[in-house]
Design a protein around this motif. Structure first.
Motif, short mmCIF file in Angstrom:
data_model
loop_
_atom_site.label_atom_id
_atom_site.label_comp_id
_atom_site.label_asym_id
_atom_site.label_seq_id
_atom_site.Cartn_x
_atom_site.Cartn_y
_atom_site.Cartn_z
N VAL A 69 4.12 37.75 14.89
CA VAL A 69 4.39 36.64 13.97
C VAL A 69 4.15 37.08 12.53
O VAL A 69 4.94 36.79 11.63
CB VAL A 69 3.49 35.42 14.32
CG1 VAL A 69 3.61 34.32 13.27
CG2 VAL A 69 3.84 34.88 15.71
N ILE A 70 3.06 37.79 12.31
CA ILE A 70 2.71 38.24 10.95
C ILE A 70 3.74 39.25 10.44
O ILE A 70 4.19 39.15 9.29
CB ILE A 70 1.28 38.82 10.95
CG1 ILE A 70 0.28 37.67 11.18
CG2 ILE A 70 0.99 39.57 9.66
CD1 ILE A 70 -1.13 38.10 11.50
N LEU A 71 4.15 40.19 11.27
CA LEU A 71 5.15 41.17 10.86
C LEU A 71 6.49 40.49 10.56
O LEU A 71 7.16 40.81 9.58
CB LEU A 71 5.31 42.26 11.92
CG LEU A 71 6.29 43.38 11.58
CD1 LEU A 71 5.91 44.08 10.28
CD2 LEU A 71 6.36 44.38 12.73
N ARG A 72 6.88 39.54 11.40
CA ARG A 72 8.12 38.79 11.16
C ARG A 72 8.05 38.09 9.80
O ARG A 72 9.02 38.06 9.04
CB ARG A 72 8.37 37.78 12.27
CG ARG A 72 9.72 37.07 12.13
CD ARG A 72 10.00 36.10 13.28
NE ARG A 72 9.74 36.67 14.58
CZ ARG A 72 8.76 36.25 15.41
NH1 ARG A 72 7.97 35.27 15.07
NH2 ARG A 72 8.59 36.82 16.57
N PHE A 73 6.89 37.53 9.48
CA PHE A 73 6.69 36.86 8.20
C PHE A 73 6.84 37.86 7.04
O PHE A 73 7.49 37.56 6.03
CB PHE A 73 5.32 36.20 8.18
CG PHE A 73 4.96 35.56 6.88
CD1 PHE A 73 5.71 34.51 6.36
CD2 PHE A 73 3.86 35.99 6.17
CE1 PHE A 73 5.37 33.91 5.16
CE2 PHE A 73 3.51 35.39 4.97
CZ PHE A 73 4.27 34.36 4.46
N LEU A 74 6.26 39.04 7.18
CA LEU A 74 6.39 40.04 6.13
C LEU A 74 7.84 40.50 5.97
O LEU A 74 8.28 40.81 4.86
CB LEU A 74 5.50 41.26 6.43
CG LEU A 74 4.00 41.01 6.33
CD1 LEU A 74 3.22 42.22 6.84
CD2 LEU A 74 3.59 40.66 4.90
N ARG A 75 8.58 40.52 7.05
CA ARG A 75 9.99 40.94 6.99
C ARG A 75 10.90 39.88 6.40
O ARG A 75 11.82 40.19 5.66
CB ARG A 75 10.48 41.29 8.40
CG ARG A 75 9.93 42.58 8.94
CD ARG A 75 10.35 42.78 10.38
NE ARG A 75 9.98 44.12 10.84
CZ ARG A 75 9.84 44.43 12.12
NH1 ARG A 75 10.04 43.52 13.06
NH2 ARG A 75 9.49 45.66 12.46
N THR A 76 10.66 38.62 6.78
CA THR A 76 11.61 37.56 6.46
C THR A 76 11.11 36.52 5.47
O THR A 76 11.90 35.76 4.91
CB THR A 76 12.03 36.80 7.73
OG1 THR A 76 10.90 36.07 8.24
CG2 THR A 76 12.58 37.74 8.79
N GLY A 77 9.79 36.41 5.32
CA GLY A 77 9.24 35.35 4.47
C GLY A 77 9.17 34.02 5.19
O GLY A 77 8.82 33.01 4.60
N LYS A 78 9.48 34.01 6.49
CA LYS A 78 9.46 32.77 7.27
C LYS A 78 8.35 32.85 8.31
O LYS A 78 8.24 33.83 9.03
CB LYS A 78 10.80 32.54 7.96
CG LYS A 78 11.92 32.36 6.97
CD LYS A 78 13.25 32.21 7.66
CE LYS A 78 14.34 32.13 6.60
NZ LYS A 78 15.66 32.15 7.18
N TRP A 79 7.55 31.81 8.37
CA TRP A 79 6.43 31.75 9.30
C TRP A 79 6.88 30.96 10.52
O TRP A 79 7.14 29.77 10.42
CB TRP A 79 5.25 31.08 8.63
CG TRP A 79 3.99 31.14 9.41
CD1 TRP A 79 3.52 30.19 10.27
CD2 TRP A 79 3.02 32.19 9.42
NE1 TRP A 79 2.33 30.59 10.80
CE2 TRP A 79 1.99 31.82 10.30
CE3 TRP A 79 2.93 33.41 8.77
CZ2 TRP A 79 0.88 32.62 10.54
CZ3 TRP A 79 1.83 34.21 9.01
CH2 TRP A 79 0.82 33.81 9.89
N ALA A 80 6.96 31.60 11.67
CA ALA A 80 7.36 30.96 12.91
C ALA A 80 6.24 31.17 13.92
O ALA A 80 6.17 32.20 14.58
CB ALA A 80 8.66 31.54 13.43
N ALA A 81 5.33 30.19 13.98
CA ALA A 81 4.13 30.34 14.81
C ALA A 81 4.19 29.42 16.02
O ALA A 81 4.19 28.20 15.86
CB ALA A 81 2.89 30.03 13.99
#
Length: 123
Positions: A69-81
């Motif tokens: 989740v954290i890596l996806r956020f760093l990649r996209t700027g979107k938090w999907a938890a």
């Protein structure tokens, strides 16, 4: 930072992730970059794991599902938890120093996402 570039291969709790230095060092949503990743990639910790091609291989003994989740956020700027990760993400976000830009806490983000999702379903 030493200006190095290259791929970073992470083994987080037995799950392998591949990304680049720029992604890990990116500040998202006006926030500064993660102090954890700055320290990890500044060369002091990682000298023993640098390959001859300049890439890094690093083991981090943490929760891999939360890290995704954290890596996806760093990649996209979107938090999907996902809701089942709320408590784990609160701890892991603190460990990595990576937080959603407009949230007071991870549980606020999860709650807001759940409310937004349910609102969209009713349209």
């Amino acid at each position: 930072m030493s200006g190095q570039s290259g791929m970073v291969y992470l083994d987080v709790g037995g799950t392998h992730f591949t990304t680049d230095r720029d992604t890990l060092l990116r500040g998202v949503g006006g926030k500064k970059e993660s102090p954890f990743f700055v320290s990890l990639l500044d060369g002091k910790w990682s000298e023993g794991v640098r390959r001859t091609d300049g890439d890094l291989r690093i083991f981090i003994d943490r929760d891999p599902e939360a890290f995704a989740v954290i890596l996806r956020f760093l990649r996209t700027g979107k938090w999907a938890a996902p809701p089942h990760l709320t408590e784990v993400l609160r701890e892991e976000s603190g460990f990595y120093g990576v937080y959603p830009p407009d949230a007071v806490s991870v549980s606020d983000v999860t709650l807001r996402a759940a409310v937004d999702s349910n609102a969209m379903k009713s349209l």
